[in-house]
Design an enzyme around this catalytic site. Structure first.
Site, short mmCIF file in Angstrom:
data_model
loop_
_atom_site.label_atom_id
_atom_site.label_comp_id
_atom_site.label_asym_id
_atom_site.label_seq_id
_atom_site.Cartn_x
_atom_site.Cartn_y
_atom_site.Cartn_z
N ASP A 303 0.66 -1.23 0.09
CA ASP A 303 -0.06 0.07 0.12
C ASP A 303 0.82 1.27 0.06
O ASP A 303 1.89 1.17 0.60
CB ASP A 303 -0.96 -0.11 1.24
CG ASP A 303 -1.84 0.97 1.24
OD1 ASP A 303 -2.61 1.24 0.39
OD2 ASP A 303 -1.90 2.09 2.17
N GLU A 355 0.81 -0.76 -5.06
CA GLU A 355 -0.19 0.42 -5.38
C GLU A 355 0.42 1.66 -5.35
O GLU A 355 0.84 2.42 -4.54
CB GLU A 355 -1.00 0.40 -4.11
CG GLU A 355 -2.27 1.43 -4.32
CD GLU A 355 -2.54 2.52 -3.51
OE1 GLU A 355 -3.34 3.34 -3.45
OE2 GLU A 355 -1.70 2.64 -2.56
#
Length: 621
Positions: A303, A355
């Site tokens: 993330d 991401e």
């Protein structure tokens, strides 16, 4: 596994160099006979003790191991009892802290760790793991169903499903839909539901919300036995501010940067890990190894990579620069490269997914060639352009929003995401983004999904989007399953299922994702239509035709690779898909009429705001 004295010096040497990638075997709490041994890193503490149920929370002192910054002790206790560390900082203040290496925590609102050793499970996924080793992800179809476990389904009283209950519900459902992988939003322990698991405190502990750690391992095992991979989101960039967690762990900045400006993550109200600190690297890299190796995850979706790549990414840091005067976070880049080296050494063929929303080059390039070493990156540009295109009325669209992606197809190895981030916080659901009345919203959604599925790149879709849920995602309650009583929603779910199975059935749709010849654009200059051919050597090519206006087109010329018979394998306006066509032409014969550089073409009826998938039929005789 308990700490063996003869090996301790070597382990601590590696830990303090950032080279201990399985530190969870040593640090934290581990059972040895009828007592538990504790090991904790607190380099600036004046004193450290363990407190817990077994001693009425009275401090049992730990001893420092030389000048290593590590403290060690033991206590006679029982598995499942609660404990914390009590640390006295250099300021003389004593604070209770969690065990950073704990394998289990009590249910919220409590934050104490539970005495639990490395989670044990009798695995039955050998066949899956061998197949994963034999076939790298580049040689596989990958379609990911992204899922938030707390809001997929709930009991009638709104209670969460346990991991074991979810395995019986989620796995058959995703399997039937035709996806290849489940991506779980973070299930590491976290105190706040509203963070969705992205602000962590337990980097080695499955959250207790859904049951004991062993049940999560059972979920992963069951998914593998059903032929589904399992990926989890993982957050190595920042952590919660809570005073009893990692923040100022020993009374000083320990896991976070010593520079308060660099430590402060304004955007998410958290603290940034000091990714250049060796012990922090050992901690985080051990967490990655734990989930991949011990828990059999097939990959990690890392993330907020941009936050680790750039010093000026966060609010109020627009002018931050590194020692060379650039905006890159040199420690963050080095950490990500090291992370991927470690991950690919720990297990064979993991999915390491970034991401990442910027244009940073080489995210999916190997580390030895100067890249970050991920094997996939979310294509946020493709997603933003696609949603910007389809959310506008047909007469107001610019087809270059779609065709621009052809320019950078091979720059990285991409996943095309329609994720949770696009259907929350007032952004509307995918269905609600579509223009027109309800019928046209579904028609647009079907065409957009064909574009998504046939465009080069692996696939990701957030739960509920498969049937066109109208309400945007709400994390505090289950999906709107009652939608499926509506025939249009039910047909949309059936359409998505059919689409996912077609994707797996026709290798040309995925085998050429990373090949220059994997896609041939045959109509790319028409503002109202697109046509291209997905192809791979030795595989049946798939011709894709998109009509992007609400007008049926008779005698539409589709360029094809050769003469002969062709068959329609998908028409988005078929009544079974939610359209209106009760009679769907299935067969066409190519004629020697040149079209857009191809010697042959088909004369087809192209449905209004519709799409066709067409394949050659085998020659007779």
């Amino acid at each position: 596994m308990a700490v063996v004295a003869n090996d301790l010096d070597q382990w601590l040497y590696l830990f303090n160099r950032g080279e201990d990638f399985e530190a969870y075997h040593r640090f934290g709490a581990h059972q040895v006979g009828d007592h538990w041994e504790f090991l904790v890193w607190a380099p600036h503490a004046q004193g450290v003790a363990v407190v817990g149920d077994w001693n009425d929370w009275q401090p049992a002192p730990l001893s420092p191991i030389g000048d290593t910054g590590v403290w060690r002790g033991a206590a006679k206790a029982l598995a499942g009892q609660h404990y914390k560390f009590r640390l006295t900082g250099p300021d003389g203040v004593t604070r209770e802290k969690i065990d950073p290496f704990a394998f289990a925590f009590e249910r919220k609102p409590g934050t104490a760790a539970l005495l639990a050793d490395l989670p044990a499970h009798d695995w039955h996924d050998t066949r899956w793991l061998k197949d994963r080793e034999a076939f790298p992800p580049y040689q596989r179809p990958i379609s990911i169903y992204e899922l938030h476990l707390g809001s997929f389904r709930r009991h009638m009283n709104d209670a969460y499903l346990t991991y074991a209950e979810a395995a019986k519900v989620v796995i058959p459902y995703v399997k039937k839909l035709g996806f290849t992988h489940i991506e779980l939003m973070p299930l590491m322990e976290h105190p706040l539901d509203k963070s969705w698991g992205y602000q962590l405190m337990g980097y080695f502990a499955p959250t207790s919300r859904f049951g004991p750690p062993g049940e999560l391992l059972g979920f992963i095992d069951a998914a593998h036995q059903a032929g589904l991979g399992v990926i989890m989101d993982w957050v190595p960039g920042h952590f919660i501010r809570n005073a009893d967690a990692l923040a100022r762990f020993d009374g000083t900045p320990t896991f976070e940067y010593a520079d308060a400006h660099r430590a402060d993550n304004v955007r998410w109200g958290s603290w940034n890990f000091d990714l250049g600190r060796a012990q922090v690297q050992s901690f985080l890299l051990s967490s990655a190894t734990f989930w991949l190796k011990e828990c059999h995850l097939d990959g990690l979706r890392v993330d907020a990579v941009s936050n680790m790549l750039y010093m000026d990414y966060d609010a109020g840091k627009e002018h931050d620069r590194n020692r060379n005067g650039g905006r890159e976070n040199l420690e963050g880049i080095a950490f990500l490269q090291k992370l991927n080296r470690v991950a690919f050494s720990a297990v064979v063929n993991p999915l390491m997914i970034a991401e990442e929303s910027s244009a940073y080059p080489g995210v999916t390039k190997p580390v030895y060639l100067g890249g970050l070493g991920f094997n996939y990156k979310w294509n946020m540009g493709w997603m933003n352009d696609t949603l910007a295109y389809f959310s506008r009325a047909p007469g107001q669209r610019d087809v270059h929003k779609l065709t621009f992606s052809f320019v950078y197809l091979r720059d990285e190895q991409f996943i095309l995401p329609f994720s949770h981030d696009e259907v929350v916080h007032g952004k509307k659901s995918l269905m609600h983004k579509m223009p027109g009345d309800r019928y046209n919203q579904f028609a647009n959604l079907r065409v957009m999904y064909v574009w998504w599925l046939t465009h080069p790149g692996k696939k990701l879709l957030f739960m509920g989007s498969e049937w066109g849920q109208f309400l945007e995602w709400r994390d505090w309650t289950q999906l709107e399953w009652r939608d499926l009583a509506d025939p249009l929603n039910a047909k949309m779910q059936s359409f998505t299922t059919n689409l996912m199975h077609l994707y797996r059935r026709y290798p040309a749709l995925w085998r050429g994702d990373h090949d220059e010849t994997g896609m041939l654009v045959t109509i790319g200059d028409n503002p109202d239509a697109l046509s291209y051919i997905r192809r791979s050597p030795g595989e049946l090519p798939v011709i894709v035709v998109l009509n992007l206006v609400t007008k049926q087109r008779d005698h539409f010329r589709v360029p094809v690779p050769h003469g002969g018979h062709y068959r329609v394998i998908l028409n988005t306006e078929a009544i079974a898909a939610g359209g209106t066509w009760t009679h769907v032409p299935r067969h066409y014969v190519a004629t020697a009429v040149p079209a857009n550089g191809q010697a042959d073409s088909l004369d087809v009826i192209l449905p209004a705001m519709g799409a066709l998938l067409i394949v050659p039929e085998p020659a007779e005789g």
